[in-house]
Each structure stands twice: as C-alpha cells, then as structure tokens.
Design a protein around this motif. Structure first.
Motif, PDB file in Angstrom:
ATOM      1  N   LEU A  70     -24.613  -0.652  38.496  1.00  0.00           N
ATOM      2  CA  LEU A  70     -23.735   0.534  38.425  1.00  0.00           C
ATOM      3  C   LEU A  70     -23.568   1.013  36.985  1.00  0.00           C
ATOM      4  CD1 LEU A  70     -21.110  -0.606  41.066  1.00  0.00           C
ATOM      5  CD2 LEU A  70     -22.567   1.410  41.251  1.00  0.00           C
TER       6      LEU A  70
ATOM      7  N   ARG B  87     -14.617  -5.390  27.522  1.00  0.00           N
ATOM      8  CA  ARG B  87     -15.578  -4.410  28.049  1.00  0.00           C
ATOM      9  C   ARG B  87     -14.814  -3.102  28.324  1.00  0.00           C
ATOM     10  NH1 ARG B  87     -18.511  -6.686  33.234  1.00  0.00           N
ATOM     11  NH2 ARG B  87     -16.872  -5.560  34.341  1.00  0.00           N
TER      12      ARG B  87
ATOM     13  N   VAL C 134     -16.589   1.242  43.925  1.00  0.00           N
ATOM     14  CA  VAL C 134     -17.453   2.402  44.121  1.00  0.00           C
ATOM     15  C   VAL C 134     -17.772   2.450  45.628  1.00  0.00           C
ATOM     16  CG1 VAL C 134     -19.747   3.310  43.492  1.00  0.00           C
ATOM     17  CG2 VAL C 134     -18.343   2.127  41.758  1.00  0.00           C
TER      18      VAL C 134
ATOM     19  N   SER D 131     -24.355  -6.247  40.790  1.00  0.00           N
ATOM     20  CA  SER D 131     -24.005  -4.888  41.223  1.00  0.00           C
ATOM     21  C   SER D 131     -23.311  -4.138  40.084  1.00  0.00           C
ATOM     22  CB  SER D 131     -23.123  -4.917  42.474  1.00  0.00           C
ATOM     23  OG  SER D 131     -21.977  -5.716  42.249  1.00  0.00           O
TER      24      SER D 131
ATOM     25  N   LYS E 238     -18.948 -14.943  36.998  1.00  0.00           N
ATOM     26  CA  LYS E 238     -20.084 -14.668  37.896  1.00  0.00           C
ATOM     27  C   LYS E 238     -21.343 -14.349  37.082  1.00  0.00           C
ATOM     28  CE  LYS E 238     -17.936 -11.200  39.966  1.00  0.00           C
ATOM     29  NZ  LYS E 238     -16.614 -11.219  39.293  1.00  0.00           N
TER      30      LYS E 238
ATOM     31  N   GLY F  68     -13.840 -11.668  35.820  1.00  0.00           N
ATOM     32  CA  GLY F  68     -13.709 -12.658  34.744  1.00  0.00           C
ATOM     33  C   GLY F  68     -13.881 -14.098  35.187  1.00  0.00           C
TER      34      GLY F  68
ATOM     35  N   TRP G 137     -14.947   5.790  38.776  1.00  0.00           N
ATOM     36  CA  TRP G 137     -14.449   4.668  39.613  1.00  0.00           C
ATOM     37  C   TRP G 137     -14.323   3.393  38.789  1.00  0.00           C
ATOM     38  CZ3 TRP G 137     -18.016   7.529  43.069  1.00  0.00           C
ATOM     39  CH2 TRP G 137     -17.347   8.152  44.112  1.00  0.00           C
ATOM     40  N   ILE G 138     -15.366   3.104  38.038  1.00  0.00           N
ATOM     41  CA  ILE G 138     -15.344   1.856  37.257  1.00  0.00           C
ATOM     42  C   ILE G 138     -14.216   1.885  36.240  1.00  0.00           C
ATOM     43  CG2 ILE G 138     -16.625   0.518  35.515  1.00  0.00           C
ATOM     44  CD1 ILE G 138     -19.062   0.717  37.171  1.00  0.00           C
TER      45      ILE G 138
ATOM     46  N   ALA H 290     -13.665 -22.733  38.515  1.00  0.00           N
ATOM     47  CA  ALA H 290     -14.323 -22.004  37.417  1.00  0.00           C
ATOM     48  C   ALA H 290     -13.445 -21.905  36.178  1.00  0.00           C
ATOM     49  CB  ALA H 290     -14.732 -20.615  37.898  1.00  0.00           C
TER      50      ALA H 290
ATOM     51  N   VAL I 105     -23.273   2.091  46.340  1.00  0.00           N
ATOM     52  CA  VAL I 105     -23.656   0.786  45.775  1.00  0.00           C
ATOM     53  C   VAL I 105     -24.908   0.290  46.494  1.00  0.00           C
ATOM     54  CG1 VAL I 105     -22.902  -1.563  45.258  1.00  0.00           C
ATOM     55  CG2 VAL I 105     -21.225   0.265  45.358  1.00  0.00           C
TER      56      VAL I 105
ATOM     57  N   GLN J 128     -11.604   0.786  40.378  1.00  0.00           N
ATOM     58  CA  GLN J 128     -11.717   0.877  41.841  1.00  0.00           C
ATOM     59  C   GLN J 128     -13.125   0.560  42.301  1.00  0.00           C
ATOM     60  OE1 GLN J 128     -10.550   4.966  42.126  1.00  0.00           O
ATOM     61  NE2 GLN J 128      -8.501   4.437  42.825  1.00  0.00           N
TER      62      GLN J 128
ATOM     63  N   VAL K 244     -18.039 -23.636  30.728  1.00  0.00           N
ATOM     64  CA  VAL K 244     -19.236 -22.992  31.289  1.00  0.00           C
ATOM     65  C   VAL K 244     -20.221 -24.058  31.781  1.00  0.00           C
ATOM     66  CG1 VAL K 244     -21.273 -21.626  30.622  1.00  0.00           C
ATOM     67  CG2 VAL K 244     -18.993 -20.912  29.873  1.00  0.00           C
TER      68      VAL K 244
HETATM   69  P1  AP5 Z   1     -18.444  -6.246  37.808  1.00  0.00           P
HETATM   70  O1  AP5 Z   1     -19.276  -5.919  36.661  1.00  0.00           O
HETATM   71  O2  AP5 Z   1     -18.977  -7.064  38.901  1.00  0.00           O
HETATM   72  O3  AP5 Z   1     -17.071  -6.837  37.248  1.00  0.00           O
HETATM   73  P2  AP5 Z   1     -16.016  -7.904  37.820  1.00  0.00           P
HETATM   74  O4  AP5 Z   1     -16.222  -8.336  39.200  1.00  0.00           O
HETATM   75  O5  AP5 Z   1     -14.698  -7.323  37.492  1.00  0.00           O
HETATM   76  O6  AP5 Z   1     -16.349  -9.176  36.999  1.00  0.00           O
HETATM   77  P3  AP5 Z   1     -16.710  -9.318  35.466  1.00  0.00           P
HETATM   78  O7  AP5 Z   1     -18.118  -8.855  35.253  1.00  0.00           O
HETATM   79  O8  AP5 Z   1     -15.650  -8.741  34.619  1.00  0.00           O
HETATM   80  O9  AP5 Z   1     -16.571 -10.895  35.321  1.00  0.00           O
HETATM   81  P4  AP5 Z   1     -17.564 -12.045  35.739  1.00  0.00           P
HETATM   82  O10 AP5 Z   1     -17.009 -12.775  36.902  1.00  0.00           O
HETATM   83  O11 AP5 Z   1     -18.969 -11.552  35.799  1.00  0.00           O
HETATM   84  O12 AP5 Z   1     -17.373 -12.988  34.477  1.00  0.00           O
HETATM   85  P5  AP5 Z   1     -18.227 -13.066  33.126  1.00  0.00           P
HETATM   86  O13 AP5 Z   1     -19.313 -14.029  33.293  1.00  0.00           O
HETATM   87  O14 AP5 Z   1     -18.549 -11.694  32.666  1.00  0.00           O
HETATM   88  O15 AP5 Z   1     -17.908  -4.901  38.445  1.00  0.00           O
HETATM   89  C1  AP5 Z   1     -17.386  -3.878  37.603  1.00  0.00           C
HETATM   90  C2  AP5 Z   1     -16.981  -2.695  38.450  1.00  0.00           C
HETATM   91  O16 AP5 Z   1     -18.131  -2.160  39.114  1.00  0.00           O
HETATM   92  C3  AP5 Z   1     -15.980  -2.968  39.568  1.00  0.00           C
HETATM   93  O17 AP5 Z   1     -14.647  -2.925  39.109  1.00  0.00           O
HETATM   94  C4  AP5 Z   1     -16.281  -1.815  40.520  1.00  0.00           C
HETATM   95  O18 AP5 Z   1     -15.738  -0.610  40.020  1.00  0.00           O
HETATM   96  C5  AP5 Z   1     -17.799  -1.706  40.409  1.00  0.00           C
HETATM   97  N1  AP5 Z   1     -18.499  -2.557  41.398  1.00  0.00           N
HETATM   98  C6  AP5 Z   1     -19.262  -3.655  41.140  1.00  0.00           C
HETATM   99  N2  AP5 Z   1     -19.749  -4.163  42.277  1.00  0.00           N
HETATM  100  C7  AP5 Z   1     -19.293  -3.378  43.267  1.00  0.00           C
HETATM  101  C8  AP5 Z   1     -19.449  -3.398  44.681  1.00  0.00           C
HETATM  102  N3  AP5 Z   1     -20.161  -4.351  45.316  1.00  0.00           N
HETATM  103  N4  AP5 Z   1     -18.816  -2.424  45.401  1.00  0.00           N
HETATM  104  C9  AP5 Z   1     -18.094  -1.471  44.790  1.00  0.00           C
HETATM  105  N5  AP5 Z   1     -17.905  -1.394  43.471  1.00  0.00           N
HETATM  106  C10 AP5 Z   1     -18.502  -2.345  42.714  1.00  0.00           C
HETATM  107  O19 AP5 Z   1     -17.127 -13.719  32.155  1.00  0.00           O
HETATM  108  C11 AP5 Z   1     -16.021 -12.956  31.723  1.00  0.00           C
HETATM  109  C12 AP5 Z   1     -15.639 -13.445  30.302  1.00  0.00           C
HETATM  110  O20 AP5 Z   1     -15.232 -14.816  30.382  1.00  0.00           O
HETATM  111  C13 AP5 Z   1     -16.827 -13.401  29.324  1.00  0.00           C
HETATM  112  O21 AP5 Z   1     -16.344 -13.081  28.053  1.00  0.00           O
HETATM  113  C14 AP5 Z   1     -17.368 -14.848  29.354  1.00  0.00           C
HETATM  114  O22 AP5 Z   1     -17.981 -15.220  28.162  1.00  0.00           O
HETATM  115  C15 AP5 Z   1     -16.092 -15.655  29.604  1.00  0.00           C
HETATM  116  N6  AP5 Z   1     -16.326 -16.868  30.394  1.00  0.00           N
HETATM  117  C16 AP5 Z   1     -17.109 -16.990  31.506  1.00  0.00           C
HETATM  118  N7  AP5 Z   1     -17.030 -18.256  31.991  1.00  0.00           N
HETATM  119  C17 AP5 Z   1     -16.205 -18.936  31.181  1.00  0.00           C
HETATM  120  C18 AP5 Z   1     -15.735 -20.293  31.156  1.00  0.00           C
HETATM  121  N8  AP5 Z   1     -16.110 -21.196  32.100  1.00  0.00           N
HETATM  122  N9  AP5 Z   1     -14.874 -20.659  30.189  1.00  0.00           N
HETATM  123  C19 AP5 Z   1     -14.469 -19.767  29.237  1.00  0.00           C
HETATM  124  N10 AP5 Z   1     -14.891 -18.459  29.190  1.00  0.00           N
HETATM  125  C20 AP5 Z   1     -15.740 -18.058  30.157  1.00  0.00           C
END
Ligand code: AP5
Ligand code: MG
Length: 204
Positions: free
Chosen positions: A35, A128, A59, A31, A13, A10, A52-53, A165, A64, A57, A169
């Motif tokens: 996935l 999500r 993956v 990534s 990224k 969140g 896993w997702i 962050a 990956v 946890q 945005v």
């Molecule tokens: P992944 O999809 O990477 O999820 P995450 O790291 O949990 O991060 P998010 O995608 O939820 O958040 P984000 O930082 O991208 O923020 P976003 O822009 O979406 O990974 C999901 C899963 O996949 C993991 O849990 C794991 O299981 C697996 N996985 C992935 N990579 C892996 C790896 N390398 N190894 C192993 N497993 C892996 O923004 C979030 C929300 O906030 C949105 O609604 C957005 O509109 C809002 N927002 C964004 N910026 C702002 C702002 N500045 N102000 C207000 N709202 C904002």
C-alpha cells in the motif's frame, strides 16, 4: 512454505517476517508495504490510500486484494510460497484469502502477542508517517475490533504459532521457528548454526 503473520501495530510483524524470509527462503509480502508503494504513485488510488493510512483506518478490502494479487502471481511466490504480513485483517479479508492463492492453503499462522504499552513505545520511537498519536489510536482500535476477532476464529482453521513478542527480536524469531518446527513445517537441522541455540525447540 505458506505462512500468515499477524499482531497489533508495532508487534514486530515486519521485523520477524524479514528475518524468517531470509532464514527460510520464503518471500515476504507486506500489505502495508504494498500500500505504501501504491501511495508513492501519482494517482487517484495513491491519494486515497494515503488518506486512509494517514488516518490509521483500514483501506477497503477489494483495493488491498487487487494490489496484493499481482504479487502472488510472481514466480518466486509461486515457487517458494510466502510469509504474508498484515493480510487478512478482518473476517471478510479472511474469506478473500482464497483469491490470492486459489490452489494452495495456508500452512500456519504466526500470532505475535504484545502489550499495548510496549507497542505504543515502539511506534513512538520509530516515527513512521502513520505513527502519530491519532493514527496509532485508530490502528490499535482497528486491531481490537476487526483483527482480534478474526484471529480468535483462526485457531479452528489453521495451525497457530503464538509467540510473546515483547521479548527480544532474536528470542521472538527463535520461538517462531520452534513453533514451525513443532508443526512439522521445518526441521531444526536445516537452520543456520547461529539459530541452533537453547531457545529453539523448547517452549514456543
Ligand atoms: P502496516 O504497515 O501493516 O502497519 P501495522 O500493522 O500498523 O504494523 P507496523 O508495520 O507498524 O508494525 P509491525 O508489526 O510490522 O512491527 P515492526 O516490525 O515494524 O499497515 C499500515 C496501514 O496500511 C494500516 O494502518 C492500514 O491503513 C493499511 N493496511 C495494511 N494492511 C491492510 C489490510 N490488510 N487491509 C486494510 N488496510 C491495510 O516493528 C515496529 C518497531 O518496533 C520497529 O521500530 C522495530 O524495530 C521495533 N521492534 C520490532 N520488534 C521488536 C522487539 N522484539 N523488541 C524491540 N523492538 C522491536
Ligand atoms: Mg509492518
């Protein structure tokens, strides 16, 4: 340009990668998206990735890596580089980075810093499939236990662009761009005029 972007769930990224990718013409590789695409296929790999997702946890590293490898050989990535969102996430994955792009190195790491209370609220609003309470708890714990220690070591290996962050945005994007400029990776004048505001080049 070859960039990594990291931060807790969140942090923004994906949001920032999309914007930076459009501005700088650098392909965005997430990534999590790779996935989730695999999860959508009707296969055993897809089923296990989903499990896993859904638990929040990580993956397994090799899985990956193998899913990401294909994307790295695509012509746009070979030509333009990448902004890699969500990989690496632990020290072992950091060592595996070299298998993705063996002949070139990462030029900078964008690190998004944001309080846990803010990201909890963002994920609650977004909803999500893996934004339910127990998965969010595990995702945050994975970040603390595996990713944060890896990032602490990155400052010795890479140019770091660390950005607050929790801002809007647009402000976050401006500060990321200012940080890249500070490291000599972009020139301010190359940016579209709507980004050439006071936040650029100041204090990222
Ligand atoms: P992944 O999809 O990477 O999820 P995450 O790291 O949990 O991060 P998010 O995608 O939820 O958040 P984000 O930082 O991208 O923020 P976003 O822009 O979406 O990974 C999901 C899963 O996949 C993991 O849990 C794991 O299981 C697996 N996985 C992935 N990579 C892996 C790896 N390398 N190894 C192993 N497993 C892996 O923004 C979030 C929300 O906030 C949105 O609604 C957005 O509109 C809002 N927002 C964004 N910026 C702002 C702002 N500045 N102000 C207000 N709202 C904002
Ligand atoms: Mg994301």
């Amino acid at each position: 340009m070859r960039l990594l972007i990291a931060g807790p769930p969140g942090a923004g990224k994906g949001t920032q990668s999309t914007r930076i990718s459009a501005l700088l013409g650098v392909p965005h590789i997430s990534s999590g998206e790779v996935l989730r695409d695999a999860m959508g296929t009707d296969s055993r790999v897809g089923e296990s990735v989903r499990a896993w997702i859904d638990r929040g946890q990580l993956v397994p590293d090799e899985l990956v890596l193998s899913l990401l490898q294909q994307r790295f050989s695509a012509p746009d990535v070979v030509e333009q580089g990448y902004i890699l969102d969500g990989f690496p996430r632990n020290r072992r994955q950091a060592r595996l980075l070299r298998y993705l792009d063996p002949y070139r190195s990462v030029e900078a790491v964008i690190r998004l810093v944001v309080p846990t209370s803010v990201v909890r609220e963002r994920l609650r609003r977004r909803g999500r499939d893996d934004d339910h309470a127990s998965a969010v708890r595990v995702r945050l714990a994975e970040y603390e236990d595996a990713t944060r220690p890896m990032l602490a070591e990155f400052s010795r290996a890479f140019a770091m662009v660390t950005v607050d962050a929790a801002r809007t945005v647009e402000e976050v994007t401006s500060r990321v761009l200012a940080g890249l400029r500070k490291h000599g990776l972009i020139k301010g004048l190359d940016l579209p005029s709507r980004y050439a505001g006071s936040a650029l080049g100041n204090d990222a």
